[in-house]
Design an enzyme around this catalytic site. Structure first.
Site, PDB file in Angstrom:
ATOM      1  CG  HIS A 151      -8.797 101.748  39.754  1.00 43.74           C
ATOM      2  ND1 HIS A 151      -9.141 101.698  41.080  1.00 43.74           N
ATOM      3  CD2 HIS A 151      -8.587 103.054  39.471  1.00 43.74           C
ATOM      4  CE1 HIS A 151      -9.156 102.918  41.579  1.00 43.74           C
ATOM      5  NE2 HIS A 151      -8.815 103.760  40.620  1.00 43.74           N
ATOM      6  N   GLY A 182      -1.924 123.991  30.160  1.00 44.56           N
ATOM      7  CA  GLY A 182      -3.170 123.912  30.909  1.00 44.56           C
ATOM      8  C   GLY A 182      -4.069 122.787  30.439  1.00 44.56           C
ATOM      9  CB  THR A 191      -1.222 107.591  26.810  1.00 41.40           C
ATOM     10  OG1 THR A 191      -0.619 107.678  25.510  1.00 41.40           O
ATOM     11  CG2 THR A 191      -2.562 108.317  26.807  1.00 41.40           C
ATOM     12  CE  LYS A 192       3.538 107.300  22.205  1.00 40.02           C
ATOM     13  NZ  LYS A 192       3.597 106.526  20.984  1.00 40.02           N
ATOM     14  NE  ARG A 211      -1.270 110.238  17.301  1.00 40.99           N
ATOM     15  CZ  ARG A 211      -2.545 110.271  17.697  1.00 40.99           C
ATOM     16  NH1 ARG A 211      -3.061 111.412  18.141  1.00 40.99           N
ATOM     17  NH2 ARG A 211      -3.280 109.184  17.665  1.00 40.99           N
ATOM     18  CE  LYS A 264       8.274 123.584  17.653  1.00 41.51           C
ATOM     19  NZ  LYS A 264       8.318 124.903  17.013  1.00 41.51           N
TER      20      LYS A 264
END
Length: 196
Positions: free
Chosen positions: A124, A153, A176-177, A191, A194
Site C-alpha cells: 500500500h 511456524g 523482510t529481505k 538475520r 549460519k
C-alpha cells in the site's frame, strides 16, 4: 477461475502494478475462489484434498509431474486467489497458513511450511492521503520460496522477498529481505545465523 464479460477486467489486469482491491470484477473472482477454498478446507479425505489443491494451485511441470506431486495442507488454509500460487511437487503446509496471493507466490518442491505462516504480496502507499483507506490503490510484489526450504511456524514473509533453495527460517521470524540459499535465518527482522 470463471470470468464474466459484463464486468470491467481493467483492475484485475493491473494487479501486479497498482489497482483497487474493491473493484467489482476483482471482488467477484475473489468470492468465487473463496467458495472453492471453503470446499477444499472442508474435505476430510487427505488424498481428495490433495487432488483439489493441485487443481486450485498451479503445479510446475507437465501433466505427469502434476499427477505425481504430493500436496498436503492441514486446514484451515487461506489465500485470496489460489491461481497466483505456483508450486513444485511434495509441498507441505501446516494449519493456519495465510497466503495473500495478489501477486505471484512461487514455492519450490519439497518445501515445508509450519503452522500459522503468513505470506504477503500486497503493498500500500505510505502516504495516508494516497492510501485513502478502503478506496485507495494497492500494488503487489511477488514472493519466491525455493526448493527444500523449511519455514518455521509463525513466520511472516513480506512482499518482494526471495528465499533461496535449502533455507531454514526460524519460527516467529519476519523475513523482510532476500535470503541466500542454504542458510539459516531467524528473528525480527530475520538475520543470518549460519550456512548449511
Amino acid at each position: 477461475m470463471s470470468t464474466s464479460s459484463a464486468l470491467d477486467t481493467t483492475e484485475f489486469e493491473r494487479m501486479l502494478r497498482s489497482y483497487h482491491a474493491g473493484d467489482p470484477y476483482i471482488r467477484k473472482i475473489a468470492d468465487e475462489q473463496a467458495v472453492i477454498l471453503d470446499e477444499i478446507n472442508a474435505e476430510a479425505d487427505v488424498a481428495r484434498r490433495s487432488a483439489l489443491l493441485k487443481d486450485f494451485f498451479k503445479v510446475e511441470g507437465d501433466e505427469a509431474e502434476k499427477q505425481k506431486a504430493r500436496v498436503v495442507i492441514v486446514p484451515p488454509f487461506f489465500c485470496e486467489y489460489g491461481f497466483n500460487i505456483i508450486i513444485g511437487g511434495d509441498l507441505f503446509i501446516h494449519k493456519g497458513c495465510t497466503i495473500l496471493d495478489v501477486g505471484p507466490v512461487r514455492i519450490g518442491a519439497r518445501t515445508l511450511i509450519g503452522p500459522n505462516v503468513q505470506i504477503y504480496t500486497p503493498t500500500h502507499p505510505l502516504s495516508p492521503e494516497e492510501r485513502n483507506g478502503l478506496d485507495g490503490p494497492e500494488a503487489s510484489k511477488p514472493i519466491i520460496i525455493g526448493k527444500d526450504c523449511w519455514i518455521g511456524g509463525g513466520t511472516i514473509i513480506l512482499p518482494g522477498v526471495t528465499i533461496g533453495d535449502g533455507v531454514t527460517v526460524g519460527a516467529g521470524s519476519v523475513v523482510t529481505k532476500d535470503v541466500e540459499s542454504r542458510t539459516v535465518v531467524a528473528g525480527n527482522p530475520a538475520r543470518f545465523i549460519k550456512s548449511v
